[in-house]
Write a protein that holds these residues in place. Structure first.
Motif, mmCIF file in Angstrom:
data_model
loop_
_atom_site.group_PDB
_atom_site.id
_atom_site.type_symbol
_atom_site.label_atom_id
_atom_site.label_comp_id
_atom_site.label_asym_id
_atom_site.label_seq_id
_atom_site.Cartn_x
_atom_site.Cartn_y
_atom_site.Cartn_z
ATOM 1 N N THR A 30 47.958 -51.371 -20.682
ATOM 2 C CA THR A 30 47.939 -52.532 -21.578
ATOM 3 C C THR A 30 48.440 -52.100 -22.960
ATOM 4 O OG1 THR A 30 45.710 -52.148 -22.446
ATOM 5 C CG2 THR A 30 45.886 -53.458 -20.423
ATOM 6 N N TYR A 32 48.925 -54.140 -27.159
ATOM 7 C CA TYR A 32 48.683 -55.384 -27.905
ATOM 8 C C TYR A 32 49.532 -55.467 -29.170
ATOM 9 C CZ TYR A 32 44.733 -54.440 -24.890
ATOM 10 O OH TYR A 32 43.982 -54.111 -23.791
ATOM 11 N N LEU A 49 51.160 -54.528 -19.924
ATOM 12 C CA LEU A 49 50.423 -55.800 -19.847
ATOM 13 C C LEU A 49 49.807 -56.125 -21.198
ATOM 14 C CD1 LEU A 49 48.896 -58.149 -18.318
ATOM 15 C CD2 LEU A 49 47.042 -56.492 -17.957
ATOM 16 N N GLY A 51 47.093 -57.807 -22.076
ATOM 17 C CA GLY A 51 45.926 -58.323 -21.365
ATOM 18 C C GLY A 51 45.074 -59.177 -22.285
ATOM 19 N N ASP A 52 44.333 -60.100 -21.665
ATOM 20 C CA ASP A 52 43.380 -60.846 -22.498
ATOM 21 C C ASP A 52 42.184 -59.949 -22.842
ATOM 22 O OD1 ASP A 52 42.188 -60.870 -20.022
ATOM 23 O OD2 ASP A 52 41.860 -63.040 -19.938
ATOM 24 N N SER A 53 42.217 -58.690 -22.354
ATOM 25 C CA SER A 53 41.260 -57.678 -22.819
ATOM 26 C C SER A 53 41.393 -57.489 -24.328
ATOM 27 C CB SER A 53 41.494 -56.345 -22.093
ATOM 28 O OG SER A 53 42.848 -55.960 -22.183
ATOM 29 N N ASP A 91 48.945 -61.956 -19.795
ATOM 30 C CA ASP A 91 47.845 -62.707 -19.182
ATOM 31 C C ASP A 91 47.831 -64.161 -19.632
ATOM 32 O OD1 ASP A 91 46.378 -61.113 -17.451
ATOM 33 O OD2 ASP A 91 45.034 -60.354 -19.007
ATOM 34 N N LYS A 120 50.300 -63.250 -15.605
ATOM 35 C CA LYS A 120 49.192 -62.894 -14.700
ATOM 36 C C LYS A 120 48.090 -63.949 -14.788
ATOM 37 C CE LYS A 120 46.508 -59.059 -15.389
ATOM 38 N NZ LYS A 120 45.154 -59.599 -15.607
ATOM 39 N N HIS A 144 45.652 -61.876 -9.974
ATOM 40 C CA HIS A 144 44.606 -60.865 -10.230
ATOM 41 C C HIS A 144 43.406 -61.206 -9.338
ATOM 42 C CE1 HIS A 144 42.297 -58.758 -13.783
ATOM 43 N NE2 HIS A 144 41.564 -58.689 -12.681
ATOM 44 N N LEU A 187 47.220 -57.827 -8.477
ATOM 45 C CA LEU A 187 46.458 -56.811 -9.209
ATOM 46 C C LEU A 187 45.035 -56.864 -8.660
ATOM 47 C CD1 LEU A 187 46.579 -55.830 -12.883
ATOM 48 C CD2 LEU A 187 44.373 -56.340 -11.879
ATOM 49 N N GLU A 189 41.202 -55.548 -9.084
ATOM 50 C CA GLU A 189 40.291 -54.876 -10.031
ATOM 51 C C GLU A 189 38.933 -54.647 -9.382
ATOM 52 O OE1 GLU A 189 40.071 -56.568 -13.972
ATOM 53 O OE2 GLU A 189 38.365 -55.296 -14.527
ATOM 54 N N ILE A 210 43.147 -51.328 -10.536
ATOM 55 C CA ILE A 210 42.336 -50.769 -11.630
ATOM 56 C C ILE A 210 40.931 -50.658 -11.033
ATOM 57 C CG2 ILE A 210 42.195 -53.115 -12.684
ATOM 58 C CD1 ILE A 210 41.734 -51.615 -15.415
ATOM 59 N N ILE A 220 46.820 -49.353 -13.265
ATOM 60 C CA ILE A 220 46.803 -49.824 -14.644
ATOM 61 C C ILE A 220 45.463 -49.459 -15.260
ATOM 62 C CG2 ILE A 220 45.998 -52.182 -14.046
ATOM 63 C CD1 ILE A 220 47.881 -53.114 -16.434
ATOM 64 N N VAL A 222 43.295 -49.840 -19.316
ATOM 65 C CA VAL A 222 43.334 -50.403 -20.667
ATOM 66 C C VAL A 222 43.631 -49.249 -21.627
ATOM 67 C CG1 VAL A 222 41.894 -51.477 -22.450
ATOM 68 C CG2 VAL A 222 41.818 -52.348 -20.094
HETATM 69 O O1 KIV Z 1 43.175 -58.000 -19.557
HETATM 70 C C1 KIV Z 1 43.388 -56.878 -19.065
HETATM 71 O O2 KIV Z 1 43.515 -55.868 -19.748
HETATM 72 C C2 KIV Z 1 43.492 -56.789 -17.615
HETATM 73 C C3 KIV Z 1 43.381 -55.411 -17.032
HETATM 74 C C4 KIV Z 1 41.947 -55.101 -16.837
HETATM 75 C C5 KIV Z 1 44.146 -55.278 -15.799
HETATM 76 O O3 KIV Z 1 43.598 -57.764 -16.933
#
Ligand code: KIV
Length: 272
Positions: A30, A32, A49, A51-53, A91, A120, A144, A187, A189, A210, A220, A222
């Motif tokens: 990931t 940002y 990615l 990610g919405d993380s 995401d 995703k 996912h 994906l 998880e 993951i 993958i 984070v």
């Molecule tokens: O949002 C994210 O970082 C994810 C990863 C956990 C794959 O979806």
């Protein structure tokens, strides 16, 4: 040109399919923002990615639920500026795909405004007709499955998924249906290693894991977890790469090397 990219030098869905077919593990992380995206790109991470993380690791929230479309577009634009080679996956945030019309409109925004190459969606909120319609409109989709963090309250916490027979069977069937509906990637998880491997072998599209063991087509993690700067407790499946490295660049390169050689993940970072 790297062995893992197209003649344009960019990683595409075609190159990822070739990697699956030839058994070359796909390395994903990931990011940002543009600065980290450049580091990942230089280390030849194949898929980056957004990610919405971001909600948890950058904004310091407890879940990903509050992340908005505008925030995903903002981060996607920054990451895009840092990439030359890697494929950009973004995401779809919580409730941005409650209906097929919303899914189409918001996926189009991620591609047009955020410059995403693939979106995703978490399976559960996503429906099969959504995968069909996105596919018909030429929007690449990664589905996912397994632990889907946007449903954390429904799932009752962040737990391994697919340990019991009915859930495992449903995941096998969902993977098949999603491929038939036009999903381009899966994906998985927090899925037991044997189940993840079985699903990977049963579909022709690339499967990224993951916490899903070594039997998938790619890995993958984070980024902030491998750099040990994510707030909160370390997840069992993520590995700290900064402790054995002199720099962030080296930590990312070490992760990519270990994914490519199969040295990551060992059983310590996976589930039975
Ligand atoms: O949002 C994210 O970082 C994810 C990863 C956990 C794959 O979806």
């Amino acid at each position: 040109m790297s062995a893992h990219s197209s003649s344009s030098g960019r990683v595409t869905l075609t190159s990822l399919h070739k990697m699956k077919a030839t058994g070359q593990p796909i390395a994903c992380l990931t990011a940002y923002d543009a600065a980290f995206a450049m580091v990942l790109d230089a280390a030849e991470v194949d898929v980056v990615l957004v990610g919405d993380s971001v909600g948890m690791v950058v904004q310091g929230r407890e879940t990903t639920i509050s992340v908005s479309m505008d925030e995903m577009i903002y981060h996607s634009q920054m990451v895009r500026r840092g990439l030359r080679r890697a494929m950009l996956m973004v995401d779809m945030p919580f409730m941005s795909y409650g209906t097929a019309d919303d899914a189409l409109a918001n996926a189009a925004r991620l591609m047009k405004e955020g410059d995403a190459e693939i979106v995703k969606l978490e399976w559960g909120a996503m429906q099969l007709d959504m995968a069909h319609r996105l596919n018909e409109c030429g929007i690449p989709v990664c589905a996912h499955l397994g632990l889907t963090p946007q449903s954390v309250h429904k799932l009752g916490g962040y737990r391994v998924q697919g340990r019991d027979h009915p859930t495992a069977q449903k995941m096998r069937e969902d993977a098949q249906r999603l491929e038939q509906a036009g999903a381009d990637m899966l994906l998985l998880e927090c899925v037991p290693t044997a189940l993840a491997q079985e699903i990977t072998q049963s579909v022709s599209i690339p499967v990224i894991g993951i916490g899903a063991g070594a039997g998938v087509d790619g890995q993958i993690l984070v980024l902030y977890d491998i750099l040990d700067i994510a707030p909160g407790k370390r997840t069992r499946f993520s590995k700290n790469y900064i402790q054995s490295s002199d720099s962030i660049h080296q930590a990312v390169e070490h992760y990519v090397e270990q994914v490519r050689s199969g040295a990551f993940p060992t059983a310590e970072y996976a589930f039975d």
